[in-house]
Scaffold this active site. Sequence first.
Site, PDB file in Angstrom:
ATOM      1  N   SER A 190       0.801  -1.219   0.000  1.00 10.59           N
ATOM      2  CA  SER A 190       0.000   0.000   0.000  1.00 10.59           C
ATOM      3  C   SER A 190       0.835   1.271   0.000  1.00 10.59           C
ATOM      4  CB  SER A 190      -0.946   0.001   1.199  1.00 10.59           C
ATOM      5  OG  SER A 190      -0.247  -0.226   2.404  1.00 10.59           O
ATOM      6  N   HIS A 218      -5.135  -3.315  -2.807  1.00 13.31           N
ATOM      7  CA  HIS A 218      -4.690  -2.409  -3.872  1.00 13.31           C
ATOM      8  C   HIS A 218      -4.491  -3.139  -5.200  1.00 13.31           C
ATOM      9  CE1 HIS A 218      -4.057   0.828  -0.964  1.00 13.31           C
ATOM     10  NE2 HIS A 218      -3.657  -0.140  -0.174  1.00 13.31           N
ATOM     11  N   LYS A 250     -11.793   0.733  -2.248  1.00 15.93           N
ATOM     12  CA  LYS A 250     -10.738   1.344  -3.062  1.00 15.93           C
ATOM     13  C   LYS A 250     -11.136   1.291  -4.531  1.00 15.93           C
ATOM     14  CE  LYS A 250      -7.589   1.019   0.704  1.00 15.93           C
ATOM     15  NZ  LYS A 250      -6.781   0.170   1.568  1.00 15.93           N
TER      16      LYS A 250
HETATM   17  C1  LIG Z   1      -6.990  -0.053   3.017  1.00 11.24           C
HETATM   18  C2  LIG Z   1      -6.414  -1.393   3.338  1.00 11.24           C
HETATM   19  C3  LIG Z   1      -7.089  -2.284   4.170  1.00 11.24           C
HETATM   20  C4  LIG Z   1      -8.338  -1.892   4.899  1.00 11.24           C
HETATM   21  O1  LIG Z   1      -9.432  -1.829   4.052  1.00 11.24           O
HETATM   22  P1  LIG Z   1     -10.657  -0.875   4.418  1.00 11.24           P
HETATM   23  O2  LIG Z   1     -11.789  -1.435   3.646  1.00 11.24           O
HETATM   24  O3  LIG Z   1     -10.262   0.487   4.021  1.00 11.24           O
HETATM   25  O4  LIG Z   1     -10.858  -0.998   5.905  1.00 11.24           O
HETATM   26  C5  LIG Z   1      -6.558  -3.538   4.343  1.00 11.24           C
HETATM   27  N1  LIG Z   1      -5.402  -3.903   3.742  1.00 11.24           N
HETATM   28  C6  LIG Z   1      -4.715  -3.056   2.965  1.00 11.24           C
HETATM   29  C7  LIG Z   1      -3.450  -3.511   2.322  1.00 11.24           C
HETATM   30  C8  LIG Z   1      -5.190  -1.775   2.746  1.00 11.24           C
HETATM   31  O5  LIG Z   1      -4.501  -0.915   2.021  1.00 11.24           O
END
Ligand SMILES: *Cc1c(COP(=O)(O)O)cnc(C)c1O
Length: 408
Positions: A190, A218, A250
């Site tokens: 990330s 991601h 995302k």
């Molecule tokens: C953003 C993220 C999460 C958490 O996901 P949300 O739905 O935003 O709570 C988990 N793992 C990674 C690698 C992330 O970047």
Amino acid sequence: MLPAGPVGGLPGDWQAWLGQVLSERAEASLLRRCRTMDSAQGARVQVEGRWLLNFCSNDYLGLAAEPTLREALIAGVRESGVGAGAAGLVCGHHREHEALAEELADWLGVESVLLFGNGYLANVGILQGLASAGDAVFQDRLNHASLLDGGLASGARHQRYAHGDAADLARRLAAGEARRNLVISDGVFSMDGDIAPLPALLTVTQPQQALLMLDEAHAFGVIGEQGRGTVSHFGLAADAVPLRMGTLGKAFGVYGAFAAGPRVLIDALQQLARTAIYTTALPPALAAATRAALVRVREDDWRRQRLQVLIARLRAGLLSQGWDLMDSSTPIQPIRVGSAERALALSAALAERGFWVGAIRPPTVPAGSARLRLTLTAAHDEAMVDDLLAVLAELAPAFVNTAEEESA
Ligand SMILES: *Cc1c(COP(=O)(O)O)cnc(C)c1O
């Protein structure tokens, strides 16, 4: 009568400690603060009264405000109301949830999918559910905070292997004597944007009978055929990795998360993952909007193609200006600047010029590797990337040269 209390009823010890937390962080340039947006998510956003070009969202496919998703959400609200009203296992599981889970499973070519409230909850619930005392959890050093938190809370022996280093993982697995081994990696990291060395990880986990889990937060939507993520990116079969987690907040542009895998694993998670059991189900209308998002994710190859064009253009420009880029082929393109102060100063200089790019500081990234985390989305166009590059060219003399002096 009670003595007159301090501020807001806080006991004095607490007030002193909380105040100290805030002032220490502020002095170290580590205080975090939300800016308030007035517009919808997108390439241009209005922030505290000003329009900025946005290079910090994870809305990689530009779906967060996409018209077909908006319509699906509105239609979903008309059909199924607003709140789910209960946990899924009580009486909150709607046919929209069921349909979304089936469609996600079909997309990925897996037997089953379990929905979660968000990715943080999914990771904590999966780890607490699958591992406990007597087991061992091995994680890439740069895995997301939610995975680290879940691993530590599971009660299993918890180890972090060197980033992307399958040989280090192999040594650690061979030395362990746990009942069962769980290995977890982000698919796309990330804060660095690089892709996990999945084939190398599999050559280690398969002979060791270790369960491999990928966090595709991601990766889903962004890489692989039809956006199917890291497994597809490497041309592997859908069942190469038994457990994959994805967020719906995302690239999907909505909210929520899921775990995908063989039926026996997903059925067991439904029994074991406390963060899926003891929590209200997602609003059914959000599931309806997410079904519309999945259609875009599957069909809109043009969004991924556009991202690739923008990524190449941005990297070429940044490299020619001398910035310290990372080895990333994804929409996450961090510029390393060193200290938290410098990252904040660069972010502020960009904001003055109309660009919103987040400064990522410790503890999110290791000390001394604070960075500007530039992200691209399919909502950007080439002119926007060129505008960003023009401003960064102006700032480069101040930031690129001093970085060299510091390290010299
Ligand atoms: C953003 C993220 C999460 C958490 O996901 P949300 O739905 O935003 O709570 C988990 N793992 C990674 C690698 C992330 O970047």
